[in-house]
Design a protein around this motif. Structure first.
Motif, mmCIF file in Angstrom:
data_model
loop_
_atom_site.group_PDB
_atom_site.id
_atom_site.type_symbol
_atom_site.label_atom_id
_atom_site.label_comp_id
_atom_site.label_asym_id
_atom_site.label_seq_id
_atom_site.Cartn_x
_atom_site.Cartn_y
_atom_site.Cartn_z
ATOM 1 N N UNK A 240 10.567 -20.134 -22.973
ATOM 2 C CA UNK A 240 9.569 -21.121 -23.375
ATOM 3 C C UNK A 240 9.885 -22.489 -22.773
ATOM 4 N N UNK A 241 11.140 -22.918 -22.885
ATOM 5 C CA UNK A 241 11.522 -24.221 -22.344
ATOM 6 C C UNK A 241 11.408 -24.273 -20.822
ATOM 7 N N UNK A 242 11.739 -23.199 -20.141
ATOM 8 C CA UNK A 242 11.611 -23.154 -18.688
ATOM 9 C C UNK A 242 10.162 -23.330 -18.271
ATOM 10 N N UNK A 243 9.264 -22.638 -18.954
ATOM 11 C CA UNK A 243 7.836 -22.756 -18.640
ATOM 12 C C UNK A 243 7.333 -24.167 -18.918
ATOM 13 N N UNK A 244 7.773 -24.756 -20.024
ATOM 14 C CA UNK A 244 7.353 -26.113 -20.383
ATOM 15 C C UNK A 244 7.887 -27.128 -19.377
ATOM 16 N N UNK A 245 9.122 -26.956 -18.952
ATOM 17 C CA UNK A 245 9.716 -27.862 -17.968
ATOM 18 C C UNK A 245 8.869 -27.919 -16.710
ATOM 19 N N UNK A 246 8.428 -26.744 -16.243
ATOM 20 C CA UNK A 246 7.618 -26.685 -15.022
ATOM 21 C C UNK A 246 6.201 -27.213 -15.261
ATOM 22 N N UNK A 247 5.556 -26.741 -16.324
ATOM 23 C CA UNK A 247 4.141 -27.067 -16.524
ATOM 24 C C UNK A 247 3.907 -28.514 -16.931
ATOM 25 N N UNK A 248 4.855 -29.102 -17.666
ATOM 26 C CA UNK A 248 4.666 -30.483 -18.142
ATOM 27 C C UNK A 248 5.562 -31.483 -17.424
ATOM 28 N N UNK A 249 6.272 -31.020 -16.398
ATOM 29 C CA UNK A 249 7.139 -31.892 -15.609
ATOM 30 C C UNK A 249 8.152 -32.628 -16.487
#
Length: 196
Positions: free
Chosen positions: A163-172
């Motif tokens: 979840x955090x990996x996806x958020x890091x990428x999608x929300x910069x």
């Protein structure tokens, strides 16, 4: 970019580190490791503006961190219950920074029934999801994740880091993952590795 320049911090006049300089980029997961007592948590708290500095400075995009409002660097505790008011229900805790949209809550796997509970009524993995979502409501540039999955089972640990990996990428959003788990950091880090 989150920067530490010639940073020094410690306790009772005894520095845990001195002259520390580092740069963390947004949209990447950076790793921080080191032996117990080396100052990993102190560094994480200093980067979030939560620990007094004995020297140096912390800058976000070249400017000092603000001291009020929704802070752009959010600190996530290893034990999230310590960061929550035990008298508040989960709904109020989630809305502390800003209201959380229902779709976002559902994407985090936070069931509606949890909203009526108190922190002590949720498991560690459930509380960590609440903690991350509350921090994201502040629209941060960086998250400091201090051993946030150390006490969780392998499945919960994997779910939270996916979840955090996806958020890091999608929300910069830049993330500093603090961990003593030698197997975890190589799996999740996409940016720099720091050892104290």
């Amino acid at each position: 970019m989150l920067e530490a320049r010639n940073l020094a911090a410690g306790f009772a006049g005894k520095p845990l580190f001195q002259g520390l300089t580092l740069s963390l980029r947004r949209g990447e997961i950076h790793g921080l490791s080191g032996r117990s007592g080396a100052g990993k948590t102190t560094l994480g708290r200093a980067l979030a503006g939560l620990h007094p500095l004995a020297g140096g400075e912390v800058l976000l995009n070249g400017a000092a961190l603000p001291e009020r409002g929704c802070l752009p660097v959010q600190y996530l505790h290893q034990n999230p219950i310590l960061a929550m008011n035990p008298r508040w229900r989960i709904a109020r805790i989630l809305a502390e920074a800003r209201p959380v949209p229902e779709a976002q809550r559902e994407a985090f796997g936070i069931a509606e029934e949890w909203l009526h509970r108190y922190p002590h009524e949720l498991s560690g993995g459930q509380l960590q999801r609440v903690s991350v979502l509350r921090a994201l409501a502040a629209d941060p540039a960086f998250l400091i994740a201090d051993e946030i999955t150390a006490s969780l089972d392998q499945i919960s640990q994997a779910q939270i880091w996916q979840l955090l990996s996806a958020i890091s990428r999608s929300r910069n959003i830049g993330i500093l993952a603090i961990s003593h788990d030698a197997a975890l950091l190589p799996r999740i880090v996409t940016g720099s590795r720091i050892t104290l």
